[in-house]
Design an enzyme around this catalytic site. Structure first.
Site, PDB file in Angstrom:
ATOM      1  N   SER A   1       0.829  -1.205   0.000  1.00 49.07           N
ATOM      2  CA  SER A   1       0.000   0.000   0.000  1.00 49.07           C
ATOM      3  C   SER A   1       0.863   1.255   0.000  1.00 49.07           C
ATOM      4  O   SER A   1       2.025   1.235   0.388  1.00 49.07           O
ATOM      5  CB  SER A   1      -0.908   0.020   1.220  1.00 49.07           C
TER       6      SER A   1
HETATM    7  N1  SAH Z   1       0.162  -4.567   4.315  1.00 47.97           N
HETATM    8  C1  SAH Z   1       0.621  -5.156   3.088  1.00 47.97           C
HETATM    9  C2  SAH Z   1      -0.426  -4.975   2.014  1.00 47.97           C
HETATM   10  C3  SAH Z   1      -0.494  -6.136   1.101  1.00 47.97           C
HETATM   11  S1  SAH Z   1      -1.891  -6.152  -0.001  1.00 47.97           S
HETATM   12  C4  SAH Z   1       1.967  -4.567   2.722  1.00 47.97           C
HETATM   13  O1  SAH Z   1       2.411  -3.671   3.413  1.00 47.97           O
HETATM   14  O2  SAH Z   1       2.592  -5.018   1.788  1.00 47.97           O
HETATM   15  C5  SAH Z   1      -2.991  -7.273   0.806  1.00 47.97           C
HETATM   16  C6  SAH Z   1      -2.489  -8.666   1.043  1.00 47.97           C
HETATM   17  O3  SAH Z   1      -3.588  -9.415   1.555  1.00 47.97           O
HETATM   18  C7  SAH Z   1      -2.005  -9.418  -0.180  1.00 47.97           C
HETATM   19  O4  SAH Z   1      -0.685  -9.822   0.018  1.00 47.97           O
HETATM   20  C8  SAH Z   1      -2.959 -10.636  -0.276  1.00 47.97           C
HETATM   21  O5  SAH Z   1      -2.319 -11.813  -0.719  1.00 47.97           O
HETATM   22  C9  SAH Z   1      -3.416 -10.773   1.169  1.00 47.97           C
HETATM   23  N2  SAH Z   1      -4.660 -11.490   1.392  1.00 47.97           N
HETATM   24  C10 SAH Z   1      -5.818 -11.454   0.672  1.00 47.97           C
HETATM   25  N3  SAH Z   1      -6.742 -12.238   1.241  1.00 47.97           N
HETATM   26  C11 SAH Z   1      -6.175 -12.789   2.348  1.00 47.97           C
HETATM   27  C12 SAH Z   1      -6.627 -13.692   3.370  1.00 47.97           C
HETATM   28  N4  SAH Z   1      -7.858 -14.209   3.379  1.00 47.97           N
HETATM   29  N5  SAH Z   1      -5.761 -14.032   4.350  1.00 47.97           N
HETATM   30  C13 SAH Z   1      -4.496 -13.531   4.379  1.00 47.97           C
HETATM   31  N6  SAH Z   1      -4.019 -12.686   3.455  1.00 47.97           N
HETATM   32  C14 SAH Z   1      -4.845 -12.313   2.448  1.00 47.97           C
END
Ligand code: SAH
Length: 220
Positions: A69
């Site tokens: 993000s």
């Molecule tokens: N806070 C992260 C944002 C990553 S984007 C950062 O700083 O990089 C959101 C993430 O949520 C993705 O990596 C995706 O794979 C994960 N995601 C989506 N659904 C999920 C679930 N049910 N359980 C765990 N992770 C999930």
């Protein structure tokens, strides 16, 4: 809370300072949050191909069709979480591990769940290279929470959901805060839910756009 050292003397300090200034100009006020962003080596959490943009205030691709993000959004999340350094935190959607690292500096212990194993693996490596130890990265469906370590004083969901997953509310400590983008796949509203006695009180903060939360209590 991690003492000193993290990110120190790695040659990127000037870039971090500029990012902190940018975030201040965009309205981020919480000094502990700004200090954490000025400390964590964000370049270690993004792929080599986009490293030159690591300290820009933009979202970046991290592989697997996912994104890290925008720092401003992450800073807002952290301000809303209002951490004091004593909390046990659950992060759903650990992704790159960068937000996990910031949370580690602002709380006592962080449990991050990521559904894509290769991302969890890279996140663990970056956290270790950053010298951050009070974190556990788990692979699984974060919509189920993680019962063995519950209750959590704060739950941060970094992916968009049609509604608040029930298990996450169940695993929230009394007075605890849950932050989640709620909406459809294209647009969401950043929402804060607080557990007050048997009730959950919600308030909305800003329009946001996140990748979908895929799982049993998210999008199918
Ligand atoms: N806070 C992260 C944002 C990553 S984007 C950062 O700083 O990089 C959101 C993430 O949520 C993705 O990596 C995706 O794979 C994960 N995601 C989506 N659904 C999920 C679930 N049910 N359980 C765990 N992770 C999930």
């Amino acid at each position: 809370m991690v003492a000193g050292r993290v990110g120190e003397g790695d040659g990127y300090g000037g870039y971090r300072t500029r990012l902190v200034e940018t975030l201040q100009q965009k309205g981020i006020r919480d000094l502990a949050v700004l200090r954490a962003i000025g400390t964590v080596p964000r370049h270690l959490f993004v792929p080599e191909s986009v490293r030159h943009r690591a300290y820009d205030d933009v979202a970046l691709p991290i592989g697997g069709g996912q994104t890290i993000s925008q720092p401003w959004v992450q800073a807002r999340y952290l301000e809303l979480a209002a951490l004091t350094g004593r909390e046990r935190v659950l992060e759903v959607g650990g992704g790159s591990g960068y937000q996990t690292a910031l949370l580690a500096l602002l709380s006592d212990a962080v449990f991050a769940i990521e559904r894509i194993p290769s991302l969890a693996h890279a996140a663990r490596a970056a956290l270790e290279a950053s010298g951050i130890r009070n974190v556990t990265v788990l692979v699984g469906d974060g919509t189920l929470g993680w019962r063995p370590f519950a209750p959590y004083d704060a739950v941060l969901v970094a992916a968009a959901s049609p509604e608040i997953p029930g298990p996450l509310v169940e695993q929230l400590a009394p007075g605890g805060r849950l932050i989640i983008p709620l909406g459809d796949r294209n647009a969401q509203v950043l929402t804060v839910a607080q557990r007050v006695g048997p009730d959950v009180r919600t308030s909305t903060v800003a329009d946001v756009r996140f990748v979908p939360l895929l799982g049993e209590f998210g999008f199918r």
